[in-house]
Each structure stands twice: as structure tokens, then as C-alpha cells.
Enzyme design. Structure first.
Site, PDB file in Angstrom:
ATOM      1  N   TYR A   1      -9.959  -4.907  18.428  1.00 39.25           N
ATOM      2  CA  TYR A   1     -10.797  -4.224  17.445  1.00 39.25           C
ATOM      3  C   TYR A   1     -11.599  -5.270  16.659  1.00 39.25           C
ATOM      4  O   TYR A   1     -11.257  -6.465  16.637  1.00 39.25           O
ATOM      5  CB  TYR A   1      -9.962  -3.352  16.513  1.00 39.25           C
ATOM      6  CG  TYR A   1      -8.977  -4.107  15.647  1.00 39.25           C
ATOM      7  CD1 TYR A   1      -9.331  -4.539  14.365  1.00 39.25           C
ATOM      8  CD2 TYR A   1      -7.684  -4.377  16.093  1.00 39.25           C
ATOM      9  CE1 TYR A   1      -8.425  -5.225  13.564  1.00 39.25           C
ATOM     10  CE2 TYR A   1      -6.776  -5.059  15.307  1.00 39.25           C
ATOM     11  CZ  TYR A   1      -7.157  -5.488  14.039  1.00 39.25           C
ATOM     12  OH  TYR A   1      -6.276  -6.169  13.244  1.00 39.25           O
TER      13      TYR A   1
ATOM     14  N   ASP B   1      15.193  27.546  14.061  1.00 37.77           N
ATOM     15  CA  ASP B   1      15.693  28.840  14.539  1.00 37.77           C
ATOM     16  C   ASP B   1      16.964  28.549  15.302  1.00 37.77           C
ATOM     17  O   ASP B   1      17.056  27.581  16.052  1.00 37.77           O
ATOM     18  CB  ASP B   1      14.656  29.588  15.370  1.00 37.77           C
ATOM     19  CG  ASP B   1      14.337  28.933  16.688  1.00 37.77           C
ATOM     20  OD1 ASP B   1      14.378  27.689  16.769  1.00 37.77           O
ATOM     21  OD2 ASP B   1      14.027  29.653  17.655  1.00 37.77           O
TER      22      ASP B   1
ATOM     23  N   TRP C   1       1.081   2.387   8.231  1.00 39.97           N
ATOM     24  CA  TRP C   1      -0.087   1.522   8.172  1.00 39.97           C
ATOM     25  C   TRP C   1      -0.933   1.865   6.948  1.00 39.97           C
ATOM     26  O   TRP C   1      -0.806   2.952   6.367  1.00 39.97           O
ATOM     27  CB  TRP C   1      -0.929   1.673   9.430  1.00 39.97           C
ATOM     28  CG  TRP C   1      -0.291   1.214  10.706  1.00 39.97           C
ATOM     29  CD1 TRP C   1       1.028   0.897  10.906  1.00 39.97           C
ATOM     30  CD2 TRP C   1      -0.934   1.035  11.969  1.00 39.97           C
ATOM     31  NE1 TRP C   1       1.234   0.525  12.214  1.00 39.97           N
ATOM     32  CE2 TRP C   1       0.059   0.606  12.884  1.00 39.97           C
ATOM     33  CE3 TRP C   1      -2.250   1.195  12.412  1.00 39.97           C
ATOM     34  CZ2 TRP C   1      -0.238   0.334  14.235  1.00 39.97           C
ATOM     35  CZ3 TRP C   1      -2.540   0.926  13.748  1.00 39.97           C
ATOM     36  CH2 TRP C   1      -1.554   0.500  14.645  1.00 39.97           C
TER      37      TRP C   1
ATOM     38  N   ILE D   1       0.819  -1.212   0.000  1.00 45.77           N
ATOM     39  CA  ILE D   1       0.000   0.000   0.000  1.00 45.77           C
ATOM     40  C   ILE D   1       0.853   1.262   0.000  1.00 45.77           C
ATOM     41  O   ILE D   1       0.468   2.276  -0.591  1.00 45.77           O
ATOM     42  CB  ILE D   1      -0.971  -0.011   1.200  1.00 45.77           C
ATOM     43  CG1 ILE D   1      -2.044   1.073   1.065  1.00 45.77           C
ATOM     44  CG2 ILE D   1      -0.219   0.125   2.514  1.00 45.77           C
ATOM     45  CD1 ILE D   1      -2.997   0.851  -0.078  1.00 45.77           C
ATOM     46  N   VAL D   2       2.048   1.216   0.611  1.00 43.54           N
ATOM     47  CA  VAL D   2       2.906   2.404   0.633  1.00 43.54           C
ATOM     48  C   VAL D   2       3.549   2.620  -0.728  1.00 43.54           C
ATOM     49  O   VAL D   2       3.495   3.728  -1.296  1.00 43.54           O
ATOM     50  CB  VAL D   2       3.978   2.277   1.731  1.00 43.54           C
ATOM     51  CG1 VAL D   2       4.928   3.465   1.696  1.00 43.54           C
ATOM     52  CG2 VAL D   2       3.330   2.153   3.104  1.00 43.54           C
TER      53      VAL D   2
ATOM     54  N   HIS E   1       0.731  -9.203  15.586  1.00 43.34           N
ATOM     55  CA  HIS E   1      -0.525  -9.111  16.324  1.00 43.34           C
ATOM     56  C   HIS E   1      -1.482 -10.147  15.735  1.00 43.34           C
ATOM     57  O   HIS E   1      -1.268 -10.669  14.631  1.00 43.34           O
ATOM     58  CB  HIS E   1      -1.099  -7.704  16.299  1.00 43.34           C
ATOM     59  CG  HIS E   1      -2.052  -7.438  15.177  1.00 43.34           C
ATOM     60  ND1 HIS E   1      -1.677  -7.469  13.852  1.00 43.34           N
ATOM     61  CD2 HIS E   1      -3.370  -7.138  15.178  1.00 43.34           C
ATOM     62  CE1 HIS E   1      -2.724  -7.190  13.092  1.00 43.34           C
ATOM     63  NE2 HIS E   1      -3.767  -6.997  13.872  1.00 43.34           N
TER      64      HIS E   1
ATOM     65  N   HIS F   1      -2.715  -8.941   4.382  1.00 42.62           N
ATOM     66  CA  HIS F   1      -3.471  -9.567   5.470  1.00 42.62           C
ATOM     67  C   HIS F   1      -4.210  -8.569   6.337  1.00 42.62           C
ATOM     68  O   HIS F   1      -5.047  -8.945   7.152  1.00 42.62           O
ATOM     69  CB  HIS F   1      -2.558 -10.434   6.346  1.00 42.62           C
ATOM     70  CG  HIS F   1      -1.539  -9.654   7.126  1.00 42.62           C
ATOM     71  ND1 HIS F   1      -1.857  -8.823   8.186  1.00 42.62           N
ATOM     72  CD2 HIS F   1      -0.182  -9.608   7.019  1.00 42.62           C
ATOM     73  CE1 HIS F   1      -0.766  -8.295   8.685  1.00 42.62           C
ATOM     74  NE2 HIS F   1       0.271  -8.739   7.997  1.00 42.62           N
TER      75      HIS F   1
END
Length: 857
Positions: A288, A591, A396, A20-21, A233, A54
Site C-alpha cells: 500500500y 436459538d 486497527w 487509538i483504542v 510489517h 507508527h
């Protein structure tokens, strides 16, 4: 998706990784007009077998981090515009609900509302348990106290999004090469030359490492130690549930079905089925949930960190198992192994919240991998060691669209941007890391800890406690320990935040320090206030060794300094000047104070704390071949003696004339303090009479002792960062990375006095354009809370009635002005002194007033 197996001999840009990236970066680069882009992946396309394959694709947009929220919001908008090849929208905007099972979590959900308002996430709302039940009928509302609802949250399939992005990129000429493992990147003279693969070599100018869990492997071959840590996970999908029988979805006619199944197997039938109701998060139990047709998907972070060695990760070769998936560990689902959640197993927590899943078979289950960084943020940008080498890792699916857009703008136009303007990526920049962070020992432990805390309620001032500490010690470390310093880790440095030895000052100053008892009271001590007041009234000594220090040397050093800086840098030896450094778009890159210490030698001093190395990388990138830029942060001990009695203290240990006539403000001299050589600068970030003192590190502890001994009769006290933050904000001194960064130009920051348009400097054209009032959309503003006893923390919304007009950039209680001082950026019509506004903080509105700055002269 019709990928091409033939490897070209050359290309302008090679992206390693087609997840996806990588697909987002390729899409965005070609959107900006870059052509001749090649994307290489070790797996099949678009289902590469990496994390994108996945991932369940749930997208909760709201975070305390502005960067992550902005990335997620952009990603949502991008994915919503993408379609499968059959015309189905890639993004499922079903909304997202995060539930609370405790009082602490309900307070946290209120913070999420406030962060959403600050970052522009639409229509955030707190729900009662009953309202949660209306939107998610299978949630047992008796076990929750309420929820946070974000209606534009949802889900996107990483594979579907990759296919859609790649399809459009290929229409613009991008070439995707599957089944090709990258072995190395050829470097000559510090410049990228080619990508070396198992099937041949591609000559190129730019390379983007977008391999996420495999990023460290390739980096190590280049001696670039990326602290990107793979972690596991758990994700499971239940057997069909009777309660969801009407939701059964057949996906075997999906255009990606066969491709997806060849990598992911039978679970493809579930993964391709989008949710039909809000996605759900139970952060109290680190879990989740989302529906997959007539099945519920259950994701769990509720187990001890599992950190595989990146050198032992499998690949995604043809006919091999998915490299980013490990075998499911039943033990971690059925036992309480999370260090912070020892009382309830994940399966028990899941069945409590969703009784329909109780005792149901988990039909598909696996340990999926993603990558973490030491601060939980992406690792992206140009690698300072090599021209043409870029990274895009630890990202992600939720944030990949925004990250890809920002990186592509960075590569093509020199400045990271999203659709609404520049975005400051100081905390994501690959160059932010210190050397110790590249060790696998550090990356493994911090990556595991980031996994542990990902769903914990974390205070913004929280620091590591017993983990990867005592790495960098200033020369005064043992002196600090003897004075019971409260030490916090900053870029690995052990830095005092306050000194318990100063508790006796509360007897003198305690009545000027309002009590705190809420979220703002954590990681705070009234001693901070006592130290600040003592500096204002007497004298203090502060260890500033960790501030970034650079030495610029060479016959053309003066010319380079002038080109680098916005101010007039025609300095005599001994002169000190405050100036800004801007990027090409006129945003404030840093700065600094610049001291000319010799004809061809300059000392550059800046802060930035944990992201200060970004400044070093930038200065080196801009420097010509005949100028040397040395990072001398560790070579010099540094401290500042400041307060009304600072001159009295120093006069006891040196014969140098410290009078205003002989040692004016913004000058420097080299002399001895007793037997210690010092370079002394007549400046003070605390805003009082003071001298910054620099000495080779081996002299640092002795210098500290000399000053503490000399100051005893004036009641000199050490003071920490807590007091310094309060002191500087009362004086209106900016803190780079908080109320000063690249999203604002010098005129918006009210620092135009540090700009000389008669000189030439990087970003001048943009700064000149910004000098026109019509081009100023926001101006810096100093506010104080009307309630003189109240204190708030940053990142909360600034309101005009019900309208959010900005957010708090920085906030500290000012113990001298007796009010909480806030810095923010407001539309010009609101920035006028006397304007009445409100601050939303912890569910309450606080009246605030715009003030003239600085509050103290």
C-alpha cells in the site's frame, strides 16, 4: 495534551493503554455519561510508542466483513469531526484506490463494490486504468487492469486522533496517566478489584485491556489466554521526489511535533504530513502507498510472517526506543519471501507500479507491529472468567472508532451499538475462543497465517489446510476418514462437509444438481446436493458432536431456564422445547432447544459453530449462584438419524416404541441402542423424520457403527454440513449468526411463536415494544432466484432498481425446491410474497422473488 502524572487511589473505570483504542473507549464512555475514568499507559502521551504512533493511518473502509466495514465507516465519520488543537481536521478524506494486476483481482474488486453497497459505504466505483491514472498520475497504468475507488476513504494520523479524542475526554473529566507500566489486575471472588502499576494501585470496578500487541502479556498474568499475536510489517518513506516537489509540507510548527519527534525521531517530519491524493493499495503484491508531502510512503505485507514472542516485546518507557517498532529487515524488502508471492520482491513491485520511486533511497524505514487474532477480527468484550474485566485488542486505527463506540455501549448499556443501531459482535467476542486457541503455539501459527492471507483473495468458505489441524476429533473421526470425508475445521473440530464415498449417489440424483462454474463453485461439491436429496428420500446420519451442549443443574434450574428463555418453559421431564434467548435490547442472543432430563436438570442445545462459546458465556453470566452451568460439548457425542426411513433404521437396534403416539415430536427418552446408552430427542434440523442421539463420547464411534450397520438395507448414508445447510434452509430453519442474530428481535425474525409474553424473560420490555408493528423496520424474507440453475453467496446487495435495500444474510441451493434460497431482512413493504427484487452478484443482476416461508413443510 496536558496529562497528569499523579495516580489516583481509585476510579470507576481504568483503561490500560492510551493508543487509538484506549482513547476511543475513554471518549465514548464519557460521551455516554460515565465519569471517573482513568487511562494509563507505559509511554508518553499522546505519542505512546504503540502501533498508533507508527501507523501511516490509511483507511480503506470496504471489507467482506460487515463488522469491519461498519467499524471503519463509523471511524471515518468520527475522525472527520475531530480537530487538531490548531483547528485542522484530523481526517484526510482523499479517497482510496485499490488496483488490480490480474483477472482474479478485477473480479475481487467487483466484489468489493458489492460489499460496499451491502454495508452502506458511499459511492463505490470500478475505474479503468486511465481513470486510475487521472486520480494518481504517478501510477504506471500499463501494469494494471483497473481499480476500485471509494471516495470517502482516506487517512488519519493515529497520534493526532488520539490527542483530539483525549482532549475531549479530559474536558469531561477523564484522567490520563503516562509513563506508568501496568503490572497486574487484582481479582477477588471473580471480581475486578484494582489495577496494579509500577507507581501504585488504583481500586476500580471495570478494567479495559486496550494494549493490542501487549494484550497477551497482561492476560497471561490473569490466566486469560488471549490469542492476540503481534506481527511485523514493513513501512518505508522515500527521499524527496522531484515529481512531488510542489507538495513539500513543513510540519515543525504542528502542535504535536515535539512530542511526536521525541518518540518517533526524524520520521516525524514525514508522518505528520498528510496525503494530498488518494491512498493506494496493490493487493496483488500485498503493498500500500500514500504521499507524505514530497515523499511516497510504501507499506509492505509482502514478506514471510514475522511473529515476535509477546513476552519479549520491549516497552515504551521514557527515553527508550519505540516498543512497537523493530529494526527494518532489508532482506524482506529486496527478496521475494512471501509464501504466496514467490516471484517478485516488494521493492520491484513498488517500482513497477510507481516508477517515480525506482532507485530512490528509502529515507525512513522500520518494521512496525500490529496484532492479529485467529480470525483476523477484534478481540473485545467482557471476559467471562471475571466480572469487570473487558478487552479491546487486535484493532486497527481504521476500526478503532467503531470498536470503541460498540464497546462503550456494551459496557454502559449492555448491548453493543453504533449510531445506526445494534451491531452483532459474535465474531469479535473475546469469549468465542476454545481452550486450544489460547496456546501460544496456536496463536503464533494462526496469527502468522492471518498475516499471510491479509491481502490474498480468500473465499468465504476457505479453511485452514495444513496448519493447526486435527486438534479436535469427534469420536467418529476415523469412521469419517474411512469414508473419505472432506473435513473442514470448525472451532478446531474436524467436521465432514461431504463424503467422497457418496459419489455414486450422483448417478441417481445428478440431474437435479445444477453445475457451478464461478466463484460459488469453489469449496463445493455436487455430492452435497446428492446427500441432501438422499436424506429427503431415504435416510442419512450426520455427526453433530460439535454443536454446543450445556447442562443446567440445580434446585432453581427451572426458574432460571424460564427467565433465560422467551418461550413458556414449564416442561415435564422428557419434554423438548424450541425457544429463543434475547439480550437486554430484545435482540436474539441464541436459538436453542431445551430438554428437561430430570427434575432439576436441563439440556440446552445450540449451534453457532465457531462462535458457539459465546452462548455458553452468556448463559453462565446470567445464571444465579444456586444454578450450575456446565459446558458438556466435549462430553457427549451427538448425531442425528433422519429421513423417511429413520424410524426403520432405529427400530432394528432398539425395542423402544418409536411411533408418533409413543414418541411424539419434541419429546425425549433415554434408552439403549444395542449396548450403547442414549438420550434421544425427536427433533431434526434437516426437517425430516428424525432423532438426535446423545451418548457419552467414549460410546460415540460404536453408536455410529450400530446405526450404519442397521441402516445398510435402507441405504443409509453419512452426510456433511454442506447437505445440512441446504436441508435446513428449505425448511426455513434459522442459522444463528447468519440469518438470526442480535441485530434482530423475534418479531423481525418471524419467530414470535417462540415467545410467550405471559412469562418474564431477559429483554422482555424490548420485545414487548417490538411486538408493535410500527416498531418493525425490517422483516425476515425468503427469496428464491428466478433462474433455477443459478446460485449466489451471502453478503451481496439486494436491490430494488438502483437502490440497495438489504443484503443476503444466508444463501444455499435448495435441491428439493430446485432453486437458490436466500434469507434476508427487508423493509416491511418489500417483504410481501410475490415482490420482485434483484440480487447483485459478481457483477450481474439476478431476478429474485419473495416467497412464502417455509418452502417445504
Amino acid at each position: 495534551m496536558n496529562a497528569d502524572d499523579s495516580l489516583p487511589a481509585q476510579a470507576d473505570t481504568v483503561i490500560v493503554g492510551a493508543g487509538i483504542v484506549g482513547c476511543n473507549v475513554a471518549y465514548q464512555l464519557t460521551e455516554l455519561g460515565r465519569d471517573d475514568v482513568v487511562v494509563i499507559d507505559q509511554g508518553p502521551l499522546p505519542t505512546t510508542g504503540g502501533s498508533s504512533s507508527h501507523a501511516p493511518g490509511i483507511m480503506f473502509q470496504t471489507s467482506e466483513s460487515k463488522i469491519l466495514s461498519k467499524f471503519a465507516s463509523y471511524s471515518r465519520q468520527l475522525y472527520s469531526a475531530l480537530e487538531d488543537s490548531d483547528g485542522t481536521q484530523a481526517y484526510n478524506e482523499v479517497g482510496g484506490i485499490e488496483v488490480a494486476r490480474s483477472d482474479e483481482r478485477m473480479e475481487y474488486l467487483q466484489r468489493r463494490v458489492e460489499w460496499a453497497k451491502s454495508w452502506g459505504i458511499p459511492d463505490p466505483e470500478i475505474l479503468s486504468p486511465e481513470k486510475v491514472g487521472e486520480k494518481l498520475p504517478h501510477v504506471d497504468t500499463d501494469v494494471i487492469q483497473g481499480g476500485y475507488y471509494s471516495p470517502t476513504d482516506g487517512q488519519v494520523s493515529g497520534v493526532v486522533a488520539c490527542a483530539a479524542l483525549a482532549r475531549e475526554a479530559m474536558d469531561r473529566g477523564v484522567k490520563f496517566i503516562p509513563h506508568t507500566r501496568t503490572h497486574d489486575v487484582d481479582i477477588e471472588g471473580g471480581q475486578v478489584q484494582a489495577v496494579v502499576t509500577e507507581n501504585g494501585t488504583v481500586e476500580c470496578n471495570d478494567v479495559v485491556i486496550a494494549t493490542n500487541i501487549w494484550a497477551r502479556q497482561l492476560g497471561e498474568k490473569l490466566d486469560v489466554h488471549l490469542p492476540v499475536t503481534p506481527v511485523e510489517h514493513q513501512y518505508t518513506m522515500t527521499e524527496p521526489l522531484e515529481e512531488l516537489a510542489d507538495n513539500r509540507i513543513e510540519v515543525n510548527d504542528h502542535p504535536l511535533y515535539e512530542n511526536y519527534k521525541s518518540v518517533s525521531g526524524d520520521k516525524t517530519d514525514r508522518l505528520l504530513a498528510g496525503p494530498d491524493r488518494p491512498i493506494l493499495r496493490d493487493q496483488d503484491n500485498a503493498m500500500y502507498f500514500r504521499t507524505h508531502g514530497d515523499s511516497y510512503g510504501i507499506g509492505s505485507y509482502n514478506h514471510e510472517p514475522i511473529v515476535p514472542d509477546p513476552q519479549e516485546l520491549g516497552g515504551n518507557e521514557e527515553d527508550s526506543e519505540q516498543g512497537s517498532v523493530h529494526e527494518f529487515t532489508e532482506y524482506h524488502m529486496n527478496n521475494a519471501t512471501h509464501p504466496d508471492r514467490p516471484d517478485k520482491a516488494p521493492r520491484q513491485a513498488s517500482d513497477e507500479l510507481l516508477p517515480a520511486t525506482a532507485e530512490k533511497e528509502l529515507e525512513h524505514k522500520y518494521n512496525g507491529m500490529f496484532s492479529e487474532s485467529p480470525n483476523g477480527l477484534p478481540v473485545m468484550g467482557p471476559v467471562q472468567q471475571y466480572d469487570g474485566l473487558w478487552t479491546a485488542a487486535a484493532i486497527w486505527v481504521t476500526h478503532a472508532g467503531g470498536a470503541g463506540k460498540a464497546l462503550a455501549e456494551w459496557m454502559e448499556n449492555g448491548v453493543p451499538r453504533l449510531s445506526d443501531g445494534p451491531i452483532d459482535l459474535r465474531n469479535c467476542n473475546v469469549n468465542r475462543f476454545d481452550e486450544h486457541e489460547g496456546s501460544w503455539d496456536f496463536a503464533r501459527d494462526t496469527g502468522g497465517e492471518e498475516y499471510r492471507i491479509v491481502y490474498n483473495i480468500m473465499h468465504p468458505k476457505w479453511v485452514w489446510t495444513d496448519h493447526q489441524r486435527d486438534i479436535r476429533r469427534t469420536p467418529m473421526y476415523h469412521s469419517h476418514k474411512e469414508l473419505d470425508a472432506e473435513l473442514w475445521a470448525e472451532a478446531g473440530w474436524e467436521e465432514p462437509h461431504w463424503f467422497e464415498s457418496n459419489a455414486d449417489l450422483l448417478a441417481e440424483y445428478g440431474d437435479q444438481i445444477p453445475d457451478r462454474d464461478g466463484w460459488e463453485s469453489k469449496y463445493w461439491s455436487p455430492i452435497e446436493g446428492a446427500e441432501a436429496l438422499h436424506v429427503r428420500n431415504k435416510v442419512g446420519l450426520h455427526d453433530m458432536t460439535s454443536f454446543n451442549k450445556m447442562e443446567v443443574v440445580g434446585a432453581n434450574a427451572g426458574g432460571f431456564i424460564q427467565r433465560l428463555c422467551t418461550n413458556d418453559m414449564d416442561l415435564d421431564v422428557g419434554d423438548v422445547r424450541y425457544t429463543l434467548i434475547c439480550n437486554e435490547a430484545g435482540g436474539v442472543r441464541a436459538d436453542i432447544t431445551v430438554t428437561r432430563v430430570d427434575d432439576d436438570r436441563y439440556l440446552l442445545l445450540t449451534t453457532g459453530r465457531e462462535v458457539g462459546n459465546n452462548h455458553v458465556a452468556w448463559v453462565r453470566e446470567q445464571s444465579p449462584d444456586d444454578v450450575i452451568v456446565n459446558d458438556i460439548t466435549s462430553s457427549l457425542a451427538a448425531m442425528v438419524c433422519t429421513g423417511p426411513h429413520a424410524r426403520d433404521v432405529l427400530s432394528k437396534v432398539t425395542d423402544v416404541d418409536l411411533s408418533d403416539d409413543s414418541f411424539p415430536f419434541f419429546t425425549s427418552q433415554q434408552f439403549f441402542i444395542k449396548n450403547v446408552p442414549v438420550t434421544a430427542l425427536r427433533v431434526s434440523y434437516a426437517g425430516e423424520l428424525g432423532w438426535e442421539l446423545y451418548t457419552p463420547s467414549e460410546y460415540g464411534e460404536r453408536l455410529w457403527e450400530h446405526l450404519m450397520d442397521a441402516g445398510e438395507e435402507f441405504d443409509i448414508r453419512p452426510y456433511g454440513n454442506g447437505a445440512l445447510n441446504a436441508l435446513r434452509i428449505e425448511k426455513g430453519f434459522r442459522l444463528w449468526g447468519e440469518d438470526l442474530h442480535t441485530e434482530h428481535n423475534p418479531y423481525e425474525t418471524n419467530l414470535s411463536w417462540a415467545v410467550d409474553l405471559e412469562t418474564d424473560f431477559i429483554g422482555k420490555d424490548a420485545v414487548v415494544a417490538a411486538a408493535e408493528d410500527d416498531n418493525i423496520d425490517h422483516k425476515v424474507a425468503c427469496l428464491t432466484l428466478d433462474d433455477e440453475d443459478a446460485t449466489v453467496l451471502p453478503h451481496r446487495p439486494v436491490l430494488d432498481g438502483d437502490e440497495t435495500i438489504s443484503y443476503i444474510h444466508s444463501a444455499e441451493y435448495g435441491y428439493t425446491v430446485e432453486a437458490c434460497v436466500i434469507y434476508t431482512y427487508l423493509p416491511p413493504e418489500y417483504a410481501e410474497p410475490g415482490t420482485d427484487l434483484e440480487i447483485l452478484y459478481e457483477g450481474d443482476c439476478y431476478d429474485a422473488t419473495v416467497r412464502e416461508e417455509p418452502l417445504l413443510n
